[in-house]
Design an enzyme around this catalytic site. Structure first.
Site, PDB file in Angstrom:
ATOM      1  N   CYS A  62       4.292 -18.436   4.536  1.00  0.00           N
ATOM      2  CA  CYS A  62       4.199 -19.809   4.997  1.00  0.00           C
ATOM      3  C   CYS A  62       2.810 -20.357   4.677  1.00  0.00           C
ATOM      4  O   CYS A  62       1.811 -19.645   4.733  1.00  0.00           O
ATOM      5  CB  CYS A  62       4.431 -19.970   6.494  1.00  0.00           C
ATOM      6  N   ARG A  75       3.122 -19.110  -1.121  1.00  0.00           N
ATOM      7  CA  ARG A  75       3.184 -18.403   0.163  1.00  0.00           C
ATOM      8  C   ARG A  75       4.576 -18.450   0.790  1.00  0.00           C
ATOM      9  O   ARG A  75       4.852 -17.761   1.768  1.00  0.00           O
ATOM     10  CB  ARG A  75       2.189 -19.021   1.152  1.00  0.00           C
ATOM     11  N   TRP A 128       8.477 -19.551   4.619  1.00  0.00           N
ATOM     12  CA  TRP A 128       9.130 -18.313   4.190  1.00  0.00           C
ATOM     13  C   TRP A 128       9.819 -17.803   5.445  1.00  0.00           C
ATOM     14  O   TRP A 128       9.166 -17.391   6.389  1.00  0.00           O
ATOM     15  CB  TRP A 128       8.089 -17.309   3.680  1.00  0.00           C
ATOM     16  N   ASN A 172       2.339 -20.593  11.051  1.00  0.00           N
ATOM     17  CA  ASN A 172       2.463 -19.470  10.122  1.00  0.00           C
ATOM     18  C   ASN A 172       2.252 -18.205  10.931  1.00  0.00           C
ATOM     19  O   ASN A 172       1.225 -18.074  11.592  1.00  0.00           O
ATOM     20  CB  ASN A 172       1.383 -19.632   9.026  1.00  0.00           C
ATOM     21  N   GLY A 173       3.236 -17.305  10.928  1.00  0.00           N
ATOM     22  CA  GLY A 173       3.100 -16.073  11.708  1.00  0.00           C
ATOM     23  C   GLY A 173       4.388 -15.805  12.466  1.00  0.00           C
ATOM     24  O   GLY A 173       5.438 -16.371  12.150  1.00  0.00           O
ATOM     25  N   GLU A 228       4.500   1.119 -10.940  1.00  0.00           N
ATOM     26  CA  GLU A 228       4.086  -0.282 -10.935  1.00  0.00           C
ATOM     27  C   GLU A 228       4.942  -1.109 -11.921  1.00  0.00           C
ATOM     28  O   GLU A 228       5.356  -2.230 -11.610  1.00  0.00           O
ATOM     29  CB  GLU A 228       2.588  -0.379 -11.275  1.00  0.00           C
ATOM     30  N   LYS A 251       7.313  -4.345 -10.946  1.00  0.00           N
ATOM     31  CA  LYS A 251       7.164  -5.656 -11.595  1.00  0.00           C
ATOM     32  C   LYS A 251       8.515  -6.131 -12.110  1.00  0.00           C
ATOM     33  O   LYS A 251       8.892  -7.270 -11.911  1.00  0.00           O
ATOM     34  CB  LYS A 251       6.169  -5.502 -12.760  1.00  0.00           C
ATOM     35  N   GLU A 282      11.029  -7.034  -9.126  1.00  0.00           N
ATOM     36  CA  GLU A 282      10.731  -8.177  -8.254  1.00  0.00           C
ATOM     37  C   GLU A 282      10.898  -9.523  -8.949  1.00  0.00           C
ATOM     38  O   GLU A 282      11.199 -10.513  -8.295  1.00  0.00           O
ATOM     39  CB  GLU A 282       9.352  -8.064  -7.610  1.00  0.00           C
ATOM     40  N   HIS A 306      15.802  17.159 -11.609  1.00  0.00           N
ATOM     41  CA  HIS A 306      16.111  17.461 -10.204  1.00  0.00           C
ATOM     42  C   HIS A 306      17.013  16.398  -9.589  1.00  0.00           C
ATOM     43  O   HIS A 306      17.153  16.344  -8.370  1.00  0.00           O
ATOM     44  CB  HIS A 306      14.809  17.594  -9.402  1.00  0.00           C
ATOM     45  N   LYS A 339       3.843 -14.531  -1.577  1.00  0.00           N
ATOM     46  CA  LYS A 339       2.660 -13.884  -2.137  1.00  0.00           C
ATOM     47  C   LYS A 339       1.878 -13.103  -1.097  1.00  0.00           C
ATOM     48  O   LYS A 339       1.416 -12.002  -1.341  1.00  0.00           O
ATOM     49  CB  LYS A 339       1.767 -14.961  -2.755  1.00  0.00           C
TER      50      LYS A 339
HETATM   51  C1  F6R Z   1       3.918  -7.058  -6.183  1.00  0.00           C
HETATM   52  C2  F6R Z   1       3.078  -7.638  -5.159  1.00  0.00           C
HETATM   53  C3  F6R Z   1       3.097  -7.054  -3.804  1.00  0.00           C
HETATM   54  C4  F6R Z   1       1.670  -6.978  -3.252  1.00  0.00           C
HETATM   55  C5  F6R Z   1       1.693  -6.516  -1.793  1.00  0.00           C
HETATM   56  C6  F6R Z   1       0.306  -6.362  -1.221  1.00  0.00           C
HETATM   57  O1  F6R Z   1       3.746  -7.700  -7.401  1.00  0.00           O
HETATM   58  O2  F6R Z   1       2.375  -8.592  -5.395  1.00  0.00           O
HETATM   59  O3  F6R Z   1       3.694  -5.800  -3.803  1.00  0.00           O
HETATM   60  O4  F6R Z   1       0.916  -6.114  -4.034  1.00  0.00           O
HETATM   61  O5  F6R Z   1       2.411  -7.439  -1.026  1.00  0.00           O
HETATM   62  O6  F6R Z   1      -0.381  -7.562  -1.257  1.00  0.00           O
HETATM   63  P1  F6R Z   1      -1.946  -7.610  -1.102  1.00  0.00           P
HETATM   64  O7  F6R Z   1      -2.542  -6.946  -2.275  1.00  0.00           O
HETATM   65  O8  F6R Z   1      -2.266  -9.060  -1.041  1.00  0.00           O
HETATM   66  O9  F6R Z   1      -2.280  -6.892   0.162  1.00  0.00           O
END
Ligand code: F6R
Length: 608
Positions: A2, A27, A75, A99-100, A483, A487, A490, A506, A603
């Site tokens: 949010c 956000r 969100w 927000n929260g 990683e 990517k 998501e 395994h 984000k």
């Molecule tokens: C994936 C992604 C998330 C963040 C995670 C932690 O692309 O962006 O997995 O890495 O939410 O976020 P931060 O680094 O802001 O604590």
């Protein structure tokens, strides 16, 4: 999670509110709303389901010249994305954006018997609670807000306005960020400073437990116990270019392409390749303290966790007699894990606001363990609460999927490991190859970006219709594979998982069939031949393999290969990750999906 904005001043409030929400859309983007008040207190409330662009369309029919207002991009946590559940929420003459999460909203709601709730949100309960204290109209708004917040359990960043006091906004925070922009005869509110860029360079970052009353000309900050706070006005470092797409179609591509520069910023003043030394001032540890470190705990979520895992593989290679545990914050915070003496905890977070990571930081501090932040967002909560730390300095990361932050987080942690190694007297001949490769990395990333982009684009067209992917790697290529898989899943919604090559037999080998494709990471090095043998097991079962390698002689009969040419060996997996970032990007573009704002995600994850 949010985004909140607010404006009071001499200009049209709607203009700032909508532009601010667009900057904060990363956000949350399932619904949005704005309320403004005219000088007599008449409100114009506009809310819309979906993206900010939907709100903008509705606003075109509801234009005002009001000079005060608040806005929100949501969100969803409680209640589906809908116009009714969108903020601002109205309670009597009050409007609130939040927000929260209000954890005790059910109990509070049960007490507010005469209020007619319209939404399913916890936020409307908070609005009603504040209104219950404000009801007679002669109670100062801030007092009603404070009374209500004292009953609340959970997290909040809020902004509240009243039709009866159309010249002020009351804001407060606990666990969700809130920044007050100090302008000339205007005051701006936002969840993060990026919304303020271009409007003011001066900001007050509210701390947890603080509440502020802002008007066009004044900002008064207090604690919830009414003690005055002399708030520090800080400089916003971000510039406009950093938060614009700069000619790219998507922020994600811009952020991938920026990595030679952003990594250079991470390294600035910290790496001296000629002398073969590194220097990190921020963690604030003396040589003697560094020498004593025997154990590292690395904490993060998602990409930040993967960065920690990859860094741990590297640090173990050159720091003697050290144990490293890399942990997922949402698990670790409840594990009651014992942290031995002589430990340091690295707290890794791009946003510096992730709720689970922040909770871990607080738990770890309770045990008296020294904490060091590996953070990007300057002034964020984690960066303020750690004992010391190092900013990665990659600038705003706006696309929801993290790319440039990952690369710099890994290297910042490796540099921290190198400072420990130096203090422990590890021979410089051991450390020099790492330092010299780190210094060359920005240039090598630039090379890979130009060499791999066309190769990747050509390949993605063949795979974007498949629904399953397996990423494979050994040693440092294994966290890289994790990683890469994150990517892809998501942003493209392809079900992607990573396995250590050695684990294939395994279990996961059973998955290989024509619905899957496999991405095999094959960096040249000690375990290259072993990884190739594992890959043969996949090929023997008809796997559709894309190999990514820096071995120019690679000639296995795979469907596709992305070859990178680099003189680096130790950090070749970092370069391969750049290839994987491009791969996820171009697959998502080929699928026609929203690259920068994938469904269901936000984000900055400020809820548990
Ligand atoms: C994936 C992604 C998330 C963040 C995670 C932690 O692309 O962006 O997995 O890495 O939410 O976020 P931060 O680094 O802001 O604590």
């Amino acid at each position: 999670m949010c985004g909140i904005v607010g404006y009071v001043g001499g200009k049209n409030a709607q203009d700032f509110l909508i532009s601010g929400l667009k900057r904060l859309e990363y956000r949350g983007y399932d619904s949005a709303g704005i309320v403004t008040l005219n000088a007599e207190g008449k409100a114009t409330l506009v809310r819309a389901k979906g993206k900010i662009s939907n709100l903008e369309e509705k606003l075109a029919q509801n234009k005002t010249s009001d000079k005060i207002g608040i806005g929100h991009t949501r969100w969803a946590t409680h209640g589906e994305p809908s116009e009714t559940n969108a903020h601002p929420h109205k309670a009597g003459p009050l409007y609130l954006v939040h927000n929260g999460i209000i954890e005790n909203y059910k109990e509070l709601k049960a007490e507010l018997k005469d209020f007619e709730f319209k939404s399913e949100t916890d936020s409307e309960v908070l609005a009603a609670l504040i209104e219950s204290f404000y009801r007679d109209g002669n109670y100062p708004l801030v007092n009603a807000v404070v009374q209500a917040l004292k009953l609340v359990k959970g997290t909040y960043g809020i902004a509240v306005i009243s039709e009866l006091q159309p010249e002020e906004i009351v804001v407060a925070r606990s666990g969700s960020p809130l920044v007050i922009g100090v302008g000339h005869d205007e005051t701006l509110i936002a969840s993060d400073a990026s919304a303020l860029v271009g409007h003011t360079k001066r900001a007050i970052y509210l701390n947890d437990g603080e509440v502020a009353v802002v008007t066009a000309k004044s900002i008064e900050v207090k604690t919830l116990n009414a003690e005055p706070v002399s708030a520090k006005v800080e400089e916003i470092e971000t510039n406009l270019a950093a938060i614009q797409k700069g000619g790219y179609e998507h922020f994600l591509l811009k952020e991938i392409m920026e990595q030679p520069n952003t990594l250079t910023e991470t390294l600035r003043g910290r790496v001296n390749a000629e002398q073969g030394t590194v220097h990190l001032g921020g963690p604030g540890l003396t040589e003697a303290e560094l020498r004593k470190i025997q154990h590292l705990v690395i904490v993060g979520c998602g990409t930040a966790y993967h960065a920690g895992l990859l860094a741990s593989y590297y640090i173990e290679q050159f720091v003697p007699e050290i144990t490293i545990e890399t942990v997922i914050a949402s698990e670790y915070r409840y594990r009651n894990a014992y942290i031995p003496d002589n430990s340091v905890a690295l707290i890794v977070s791009q946003s510096g606001e992730t709720a689970d990571t922040l909770a871990c930081l607080r738990e770890i501090k309770k045990q008296g363990v020294r904490t060091v932040g590996i953070v990007n967002a300057i002034g964020s909560t984690i960066s303020r609460e750690v004992d010391g730390g190092t900013y990665v300095h990659v600038g705003p990361e706006i696309s929801v999927a993290s790319t440039k932050a990952f690369t710099s987080q890994v290297i910042a942690m490796v540099i921290f490991g190198l400072t420990i190694a130096q203090a422990k007297g590890v021979r410089s001949t051991m450390l020099r190859p790492y330092i010299s490769e780190i210094a060359k990395l920005p240039e090598e990333i630039a090379k890979v970006l130009s060499e791999a982009e066309e190769q990747v684009k050509a390949i993605t067209k063949k795979y974007h219709e498949l629904e399953h992917a397996i990423y494979l790697g050994r040693d440092t290529a294994y966290p890289t594979a994790m990683e890469g898989a994150l990517k892809l899943k998501e942003i493209s919604y392809i079900d992607a998982n990573a396995y250590a090559f050695g684990e294939l037999k395994h279990g996961p080998l059973a998955l290989v069939d024509d619905k899957y494709f496999e991405i095999a990471l094959l960096p040249v090095g000690e375990l290259y031949d072993k990884a190739v043998s594992n890959l043969q097991e996949v090929l023997a079962r008809g796997g559709k393999v894309i190999a990514v390698t820096n071995n120019d002689k690679f000639d296995l009969p795979v469907e596709n290969v992305v070859k990178i040419t680099t003189e680096l060996e130790i950090f070749a997996p970092i370069l391969m990750n750049i290839v994987l970032q491009l791969f996820a990007y171009y697959i998502t573009v080929a699928k026609g999906l929203n690259v920068d704002q994938p469904r269901n995600l936000a984000k900055s994850v400020t809820v548990e």
